[in-house]
Design an enzyme around this catalytic site. Structure first.
Site, mmCIF file in Angstrom:
data_model
loop_
_atom_site.group_PDB
_atom_site.id
_atom_site.type_symbol
_atom_site.label_atom_id
_atom_site.label_comp_id
_atom_site.label_asym_id
_atom_site.label_seq_id
_atom_site.Cartn_x
_atom_site.Cartn_y
_atom_site.Cartn_z
ATOM 1 N N GLY A 113 0.825 -1.199 0.000
ATOM 2 C CA GLY A 113 0.000 0.000 0.000
ATOM 3 C C GLY A 113 0.859 1.249 0.000
ATOM 4 N N GLY A 162 0.630 -5.225 0.649
ATOM 5 C CA GLY A 162 -0.552 -5.207 -0.202
ATOM 6 C C GLY A 162 -0.334 -5.859 -1.546
ATOM 7 N N ASP A 193 -1.590 -6.742 7.304
ATOM 8 C CA ASP A 193 -3.019 -6.544 7.101
ATOM 9 C C ASP A 193 -3.435 -6.983 5.707
ATOM 10 O OD1 ASP A 193 -1.659 -4.321 5.872
ATOM 11 O OD2 ASP A 193 -3.580 -3.249 5.807
#
Length: 417
Positions: A113, A162, A193
């Site tokens: 990200g 990501g 995440d």
């Protein structure tokens, strides 16, 4: 119709099997509504016979994902899934395209990200924009994880954070000698995440805990060995793989798999690989707390003088103490949750990490490593002993009683377990 049911069945089986586990655009059959503004250049499209490829195209920032890219991917993949003339999809680096693919431009597939943009948004008080980024990206990851058509990701370069999130949930992941995988979030005061607590927790033994806590890298051979990649090919063979995939007229994942296997190479991790220390790793990283894990590493280091133990202990000294405890709990919970449950929990965690209410470690970590680059973050709390159980628990709660959870279409698209 039978072909579609066959494809969905095989796609779902793969998620339980670690072993299976100058730039241009061709418009093809895409509607005009899918190709609207200048931001579309950040995700290019290539069309082949029965496939479409998404090309991540922000090489100056190693194809780091932003909100516009995630939204465009969602729009494209929805369009492709609903188009009966498209059999499969891919993602890749610029010079690697196949199927309905995802690939990246330049030397990175995707470095994760766009955390520098998030850092500036947080400092400007624009937390709602940060929430939108997480909602948009996580929703696409869930969509990919429940995609009804085969998906091929060509991971010919850096695949971190990501970047892993928008490839690993798909059907096929082709690694090369240029692939570098990592989830380095604890080094920037964050947590793995975007679905990482799901796929890391399903790796062999306690390899997931090791990767999550240390942020250490795996190469392509290691990815294939542990199931993060499904195929391995030397980068020189990627153009041939793309050419062959581009000729396929199918939506059958077994046909795509056979095509990939025809050009795959057999490789094994080298002798220094962490995968050749899996028993020692499991002994150390199976403990309940970060403190116990570190103590076990210290005991092994004193007994064996293994340089891996020493380098791992040194790695812990670079990470955020709060992130270590939060990440360990996240991986342990992810082992017993579905993909959607992991994403919903991680959404809560991400909002807490970006809100600065518990700690400013995320902004401090990005500042130290990505902005000012002094590589001397001042973590708060500065030690594991000062990280309270309450701080960790708050990370797993909504920001406040009025904060909605991440909404995913679980009734329409069944999550993988």
């Amino acid at each position: 119709m039978m072909q579609r049911f066959k494809a969905v069945s095989l796609l779902r089986r793969n998620h339980h099997n670690p072993c299976f586990l100058n730039q241009y655009r061709t418009l093809g059959s895409l509607p005009d509504s899918a190709l609207t503004d200048d931001l579309d250049n950040q995700v290019l499209v290539e069309s082949k016979a029965w496939s479409r490829t998404a090309i991540l195209n922000r090489p100056p920032v190693l194809n780091a994902l932003n909100t516009a890219m995630a939204a465009r991917l969602q729009k494209l993949y929805t369009c492709w899934e609903n188009d009966p003339d498209i059999g499969f999809v891919a993602m890749k680096n610029y010079f690697n395209v196949v199927a309905s693919f995802l690939k990246g431009s330049g030397r990175a597939f995707c470095a994760g990200g766009d955390i520098v943009t998030l850092y500036h948004l947080i400092n400007a008080g624009k937390i709602e924009d940060c929430k939108e980024f997480c909602r948009t990206l996580y929703a696409f990851i869930y969509f990919l994880g429940t995609y009804l058509k085969p998906h091929v990701a060509l991971l010919n370069g850096i695949t971190m954070g990501g970047g892993a999130a928008v490839s690993i949930p798909g059907t096929f992941r082709v690694a090369t000698e240029k692939t570098v995988f990592a989830t380095p979030e604890t080094l920037i005061g964050f947590h793995p995440d975007a679905g990482a607590s799901f796929y890391l927790s399903h790796l062999p033994g306690h390899l997931g805990e090791y990767l999550a806590l240390t942020g250490e890298k795996l190469n392509g051979a290691e990815m294939i060995a542990c199931g993060l990649a499904t195929h391995y090919a030397h980068s020189a063979r990627i153009p041939v793989i793309e050419e062959q995939l581009g000729k396929l007229v199918t939506d059958d994942p077994s046909v795509i798999e056979s095509s990939l296997e025809n050009f795959s190479d057999l490789v094994y991790p080298d002798k220094t690989s962490v995968l050749n220390r899996i028993e020692m790793l499991d002994t150390c990283f199976s403990h309940d707390t970060v403190e116990e894990i570190i103590n076990a590493l210290e005991i092994e280091a004193s007994k064996t003088n293994d340089p891996w133990c020493t380098s791992t202990l040194n790695r812990f000294k670079e990470t955020s103490p709060l992130s270590l405890k939060v990440s360990l709990k996240s991986i342990r919970e992810g082992r017993f949750q579905t993909l959607d449950q992991c994403l919903i929990r991680e959404y809560r965690m991400s909002l807490q990490g970006m809100s600065n209410e518990i700690s400013r470690d995320f902004c401090e970590g990005v500042r130290a490593r990505m902005v000012e680059k002094d590589f001397s973050p001042k973590w708060d709390p500065p030690s594991l002993e000062q990280v309270s159980e309450d701080m960790v628990e708050r990370y797993f709660s909504p920001l406040n009683e009025f904060e909605p959870d991440l909404e995913l279409p679980t009734k329409l698209r069944e999550a993988f377990t």
